[in-house]
Design an enzyme around this catalytic site. Structure first.
Site, PDB file in Angstrom:
ATOM      1  CD  GLU A  62      36.924  47.660 -19.553  1.00 22.76           C
ATOM      2  OE1 GLU A  62      36.354  48.139 -18.543  1.00 22.76           O
ATOM      3  OE2 GLU A  62      38.166  47.669 -19.673  1.00 22.76           O
ATOM      4  CE  LYS A 105      40.648  50.591 -19.798  1.00 21.93           C
ATOM      5  NZ  LYS A 105      40.106  49.536 -18.890  1.00 21.93           N
ATOM      6  CB  CYS A 154      36.709  51.143 -18.032  1.00 23.74           C
ATOM      7  SG  CYS A 154      36.251  50.831 -16.295  1.00 23.74           S
ATOM      8  CB  VAL A 167      36.913  47.267  -9.749  1.00 27.57           C
ATOM      9  CG1 VAL A 167      36.476  46.039 -10.531  1.00 27.57           C
ATOM     10  CG2 VAL A 167      38.200  47.824 -10.348  1.00 27.57           C
TER      11      VAL A 167
END
Ligand code: ACM
Length: 268
Positions: free
Chosen positions: A43, A113, A146, A173
């Site tokens: 990404e 997205k 993601c 993350v």
């Protein structure tokens, strides 16, 4: 059952925020020695992740087609491969967290997205179109980005629309995604190629982000065929058998798709 061989690869990079040209060149160098039918890049692979403001993102975002899409198409031609890669897309003053899908024959498509994570909501506009599925050579490839992993409907709808492989550009993350993608693959009998990044960004006070790496390829039985480290740049290719994703039966009596009971699932 005859095999249907297809080679999938990922690049796990460590972009320098804002250094678009060198981030692109680094990825091209990492691809140089590899051969595959499909490469998945992370990404926002050109810019890095942590924009301070929506204006900053707007200044760095690019149209599709645009410079990075052209760069990726030239790379796809040179490698005779399809490429799915994430970047900040600009259209009419609006910025999306998008993926470009391109191949040796030219630009194929784009996905914006739909599930924005945390402060991304201050930076990007969410996409308004369903996650798409493309015929990329021998494989039907679905695209999500993601945090879309956290919404199982995303992978499910890609699989129900015929995806055999899910291309999943990421900047992870949170720790759970690599394990969760095993479940996404098992529940849909698809392959998934998650291309993540490594490194740290601390461009916003009190918001240091550590990207967890662990890019991976998972098969329809939930096997992790390859998983990268949490810390290093890495590029990997594995050969997969698409036939595995075409059979949705899990034993002589159960089929993941025909046993579904949508008449009994109430959805909100
Ligand atoms: C993410 O969606 N990049 C966490």
């Amino acid at each position: 059952m005859t095999r249907m061989s297809y080679r999938v690869g990922f690049i796990q990079n460590r972009p320098d925020f804002g250094d678009v040209e060198s981030n692109r060149a680094r990825v091209a160098a990492m691809l140089e020695e590899l051969e595959a039918d499909l490469f998945v890049l992370p990404e926002l692979f050109t810019t890095g992740y942590q924009f301070r403001t929506a204006d900053e993102a707007r200044q760095m975002a690019e149209p599709i087609p645009g410079t990075t899409a052209e760069f990726l198409t030239a790379l796809a031609k040179r490698k005779n491969a399809f490429i799915v890669a994430g970047l900040a897309e600009l259209e009419g003053g609006t910025v999306y967290n998008s993926s470009v899908i391109t191949g040796p024959g030219g630009l194929i498509g784009r996905y914006r997205k739909i599930h924005l994570f945390d402060t991304e909501k201050n930076i990007f506009q969410p996409g308004g179109e369903p996650p798409p599925v493309f015929q990329l050579g021998a494989a039907r490839v679905g695209v999500m980005i993601c945090f879309d992993w956290r919404f199982p409907e995303t992978a499910r709808s890609l699989a129900l629309n015929g995806a055999e492989v899910i291309a999943h550009p990421s900047n992870l993350v949170l720790p759970h995604c690599p394990q969760s993608m095993i479940t996404r693959c098992l529940e849909n009998r698809v392959f998934a190629v998650t291309a993540d990044r490594v490194g740290t960004e601390n461009r916003v006070e009190d918001e240091t982000l550590h990207f967890i790496g662990q890019s991976q390829v998972v098969d329809p039985d939930g096997n992790v065929l390859v998983r990268a480290s949490e810390t290093d740049e890495e590029a990997r290719v594995v050969e997969i058998d698409l036939e595995k994703a075409r059979r949705k039966s899990i034993n002589p009596v159960n089929d993941l798709f025909t046993d579904r009971r949508p008449d009994l699932y109430s959805t909100g």
